[in-house]
Design a protein around this motif. Structure first.
Motif, short mmCIF file in Angstrom:
data_model
loop_
_atom_site.label_atom_id
_atom_site.label_comp_id
_atom_site.label_asym_id
_atom_site.label_seq_id
_atom_site.Cartn_x
_atom_site.Cartn_y
_atom_site.Cartn_z
N ARG A 382 12.49 35.97 38.77
CA ARG A 382 11.78 36.29 40.01
C ARG A 382 11.51 35.01 40.82
N TRP A 389 12.80 37.52 49.90
CA TRP A 389 12.89 38.92 50.36
C TRP A 389 11.58 39.31 51.06
N HIS A 438 27.54 38.43 49.21
CA HIS A 438 27.23 39.87 49.19
C HIS A 438 26.44 40.27 50.43
N TRP A 461 15.23 47.12 54.45
CA TRP A 461 14.73 47.91 53.30
C TRP A 461 15.90 48.60 52.57
N HIS A 464 18.19 46.03 50.82
CA HIS A 464 17.53 45.47 49.63
C HIS A 464 17.63 46.49 48.48
N ASN A 465 17.52 47.75 48.80
CA ASN A 465 17.67 48.76 47.74
C ASN A 465 19.10 48.81 47.20
N ASN A 468 19.08 46.08 44.78
CA ASN A 468 18.32 46.48 43.57
C ASN A 468 19.18 47.35 42.66
N LYS A 483 14.45 46.58 38.20
CA LYS A 483 14.99 46.74 39.56
C LYS A 483 15.20 48.22 39.82
N TYR A 518 3.67 45.38 54.54
CA TYR A 518 4.00 44.03 55.02
C TYR A 518 3.16 43.63 56.23
P1 FAD Z 1 13.30 41.43 44.39
O1 FAD Z 1 14.50 42.26 44.53
O2 FAD Z 1 13.40 40.00 44.67
O3 FAD Z 1 12.18 42.06 45.30
C1 FAD Z 1 10.99 41.35 45.61
C2 FAD Z 1 9.90 42.34 46.00
O4 FAD Z 1 10.25 42.96 47.22
C3 FAD Z 1 9.69 43.47 45.02
O5 FAD Z 1 8.83 43.07 43.99
C4 FAD Z 1 9.04 44.53 45.90
O6 FAD Z 1 7.67 44.25 46.09
C5 FAD Z 1 9.75 44.30 47.23
N1 FAD Z 1 10.89 45.18 47.43
C6 FAD Z 1 11.79 45.61 46.51
N2 FAD Z 1 12.73 46.37 47.09
C7 FAD Z 1 12.42 46.42 48.40
C8 FAD Z 1 13.00 47.08 49.51
N3 FAD Z 1 14.08 47.84 49.38
N4 FAD Z 1 12.42 46.92 50.71
C9 FAD Z 1 11.31 46.17 50.87
N5 FAD Z 1 10.71 45.54 49.85
C10 FAD Z 1 11.25 45.68 48.63
N6 FAD Z 1 20.72 38.29 42.93
C11 FAD Z 1 21.89 38.53 42.31
O7 FAD Z 1 21.95 38.41 41.08
N7 FAD Z 1 23.00 38.91 43.02
C12 FAD Z 1 22.99 39.03 44.37
O8 FAD Z 1 24.01 39.33 44.99
C13 FAD Z 1 21.78 38.76 45.05
N8 FAD Z 1 21.71 38.82 46.40
C14 FAD Z 1 20.57 38.46 47.03
C15 FAD Z 1 20.53 38.42 48.43
C16 FAD Z 1 19.39 38.00 49.10
C17 FAD Z 1 19.38 37.95 50.60
C18 FAD Z 1 18.24 37.58 48.36
C19 FAD Z 1 17.00 37.10 49.08
C20 FAD Z 1 18.26 37.63 46.98
C21 FAD Z 1 19.41 38.06 46.30
N9 FAD Z 1 19.48 38.08 44.91
C22 FAD Z 1 20.65 38.39 44.27
C23 FAD Z 1 18.25 37.91 44.11
C24 FAD Z 1 17.69 39.28 43.72
O9 FAD Z 1 17.83 40.23 44.78
C25 FAD Z 1 16.20 39.22 43.41
O10 FAD Z 1 15.53 38.63 44.49
C26 FAD Z 1 15.86 38.43 42.17
O11 FAD Z 1 16.62 38.89 41.08
C27 FAD Z 1 14.35 38.63 41.83
O12 FAD Z 1 14.10 40.00 41.64
P2 FAD Z 1 12.70 40.69 41.69
O13 FAD Z 1 12.57 41.58 40.51
O14 FAD Z 1 11.62 39.69 41.86
O15 FAD Z 1 12.70 41.65 42.95
#
Ligand code: FAD
Length: 529
Positions: A382, A389, A438, A461, A464-465, A468, A483, A518
């Motif tokens: 994280r 994000w 990506h 949104w 991001h899904n 996920n 996720k 937000y």
């Molecule tokens: P995250 O996915 O980072 O989400 C952070 C928080 O955002 C969540 O805890 C929740 O509160 C909120 N959230 C979740 N979903 C949504 C939504 N749909 N809309 C609004 N808010 C939401 N990792 C890879 O391994 N491969 C990739 O290709 C990749 N691409 C990425 C692209 C971008 C632009 C970014 C910023 C990150 C990317 N990452 C990728 C990293 C990955 O998406 C996560 O950020 C990282 O693994 C941490 O995950 P996390 O569990 O903290 O949740």
């Protein structure tokens, strides 16, 4: 660094863990060549790749006197300056360094066209060793050149006190060179390779297929080794197990290796937090990391990078939903950038401006990370990407709830302002390159369809899904924060519906939820300093 703060630890055989204090010393005048992975512990691809890198290091452990495998975590703020010196901006970056270098060098990039699976990396290492000029060749590296037919004839007639193995192979095969390196630390055996070009010689020795291993015994008798599969691992272990063949005394052991490092504090304790809240500490930590670590890997900003940075700071200043002292810092930075007539700005000047602002002046930004809603159950999980994000979601939502915020800026009336700037930021600066690819593919496909600021918040949104969903179950997933498509039903029951027995989003409710979640009003200041 505490083991769980990095992707690699002392238990990983053959991996030399480098840090600011050790890296230059280790590379200076080294008797071996090096292959270093500059990684970032928050980068999902680095996390996913770590098992392969571990497997590689352990696989080529016996090659250590010729080449060593190292890692350095550029996400550790202690290492920021050194990663910058090596010109590393994206992760993972792989660089080779020759032996006996006395002047600082940024190393040579790993072949761009080659994949990073273990067998390919072994081949690329061999190509690199062979490409080294004599003065940078590791002295312990045995000759990897094929021997000629006349060499073979004289080997067959000489009586040596040790075994000599000759690997016959085609020109494109790496087996011979791999076995030579595998056995370099073993005594009572010499390994050579020969190409399958001299048909008469092959016939004389009874070699009918390649690769084949021909063995000359210490008593000068000789013959083909009968192994079912002439694979590198099979040939090497056969030769290592010959009677009298053993590892030389003082040879590098199979024990884990690590360079001296300073003790650092352990991981911070878990902070209780509320998943339904957005924390100022996460957004401010994102800004701190972005400005002082991610961007600081750049020596200068110019061209598209500078334009992207300026636009991003303008958006942040106008839309950042955080505390006044941070917004004031962003305003100061924005005004300074606008006032700079230069088309090239040294990044240190930007850092100076950010760092010189003092708490007492009411214009400042925290100087450390404090993850709350983005904390991981292990420190490499994280953190920064999570906060990035959240930062971009906040900006899209603020643009939707404050329609006038961008008036009198070049973004006035542009519904895609935040998304376009985010896309450029990710492309130019985000350390995780595969994430950037990506994201770029998703943006290219549909961002142009966004017509209002509200649609922009929903677009991000939705995308991001998609991410996920793709990453569910990946090693970068934190078991404490699986996720899943978000917001979950406990956070927003009204967002979820069923249509014909299938799950469906109520996007009107989702938008209302995003605006609440937000929104500046709802941000928690708990744990913010
Ligand atoms: P995250 O996915 O980072 O989400 C952070 C928080 O955002 C969540 O805890 C929740 O509160 C909120 N959230 C979740 N979903 C949504 C939504 N749909 N809309 C609004 N808010 C939401 N990792 C890879 O391994 N491969 C990739 O290709 C990749 N691409 C990425 C692209 C971008 C632009 C970014 C910023 C990150 C990317 N990452 C990728 C990293 C990955 O998406 C996560 O950020 C990282 O693994 C941490 O995950 P996390 O569990 O903290 O949740």
């Amino acid at each position: 660094v505490a083991a769980e703060k990095t992707l690699y630890g002392p238990q990983d055989a053959g991996i030399f863990i480098m840090e600011r204090k050790s890296v230059t010393g280790a590379l200076y005048n080294s008797s071996s060549a090096w292959l270093l992975e500059f990684y970032s512990s928050w980068c999902g691809h680095c996390i996913n790749y770590a098992p392969t890198w571990r497997a590689l290091a352990s696989d080529v452990l016996d090659w250590n006197p010729a080449v060593r495998i190292g890692v350095i975590n550029c996400a550790d703020e202690e290492n920021t300056a050194i990663c910058k010196d090596y010109g590393v901006q994206f992760y993972p970056t792989f660089r080779f360094f020759g032996a006996f270098t006395k002047d600082f060098t940024q190393g040579e990039n790993y072949k761009a066209e080659a994949d990073r699976e273990v067998p390919t990396v072994r081949h690329v290492i061999i190509d690199y060793l062979e490409s080294l000029p004599a003065e940078h060749r590791p002295s312990a590296c045995p000759s990897l050149q094929p021997i000629s037919s006349s060499d073979i004839t004289s080997l067959l007639t000489q009586k040596e006190p040790h075994y000599t193995a000759i690997i016959f192979e085609s020109e494109t095969s790496y087996v011979g060179r791999e076995v030579i390196l595998d056995l370099m630390q073993f005594e009572n055996i010499a390994v050579r390779r020969a190409l399958n070009s001299d048909k008469a010689m092959l016939e004389k020795l009874g070699v009918v297929s390649v690769p084949s291993c021909y063995l000359i015994y210490p008593n000068a008798s000789h013959g083909l080794i009968n192994i079912v599969k002439p694979l590198r691992s099979v040939v090497s272990s056969h030769l290592k197990s010959l009677p009298g063949v053993r590892k030389k005394a003082g040879a590098h052991s199979a024990l884990p290796e690590s360079l001296p490092s300073e003790d650092k504090e352990e991981d911070v304790a878990w902070k209780d937090y509320d998943k339904s809240k957005l924390y100022a500490a996460d957004l401010e930590s994102a800004l701190h990391y972005l400005l002082r670590v991610e961007l600081a890997t750049h020596q200068t900003l110019e061209g598209e990078k500078l334009k992207t940075f300026k636009d991003f700071v303008t958006l942040l200043y106008k839309l950042f939903p955080g505390r006044t002292h941070v917004v004031k810092l962003l305003e100061t930075l924005q005004e300074w950038l606008v006032s700079m007539p230069l088309d090239k700005i040294p990044y240190d000047a930007i850092l100076d401006l950010v760092n010189n602002k003092m708490r007492i002046s009411g214009i400042y930004l925290t100087n450390h990370v404090e993850w709350v809603g983005c904390q991981g159950s292990r420190a490499q999980l994280r953190g920064y990407p999570c906060s990035l994000w959240k930062l971009f979601h906040s900006l899209t939502v603020q643009a939707a709830v404050q329609p006038d915020a961008l008036t009198n800026t070049e973004f006035e009336g542009d519904a895609q302002a935040v998304l376009k700037t985010m896309r450029r930021y990710i492309r130019e600066f985000f350390g995780c390159r595969e994430c950037a690819q990506h994201f770029e593919a998703m943006a290219k496909e549909s961002v142009d369809s966004v017509k209002t600021a509200e649609e922009a918040a929903l677009w991000l949104w939705r995308k991001h899904n998609v991410v996920n969903k793709r990453l569910a179950g990946a090693p970068s997933e934190d078991p404490k924060s699986p996720k899943v498509e978000w917001p979950t039903a406990d956070l927003c029951p009204a967002c979820h519906e069923e249509v014909n027995g299938l799950h469906s989003w109520n996007e009107k409710e989702v938008l209302a939820f995003l605006k609440r979640h937000y929104s500046a009003k709802e941000i928690s200041l708990q744990y913010a300093d």
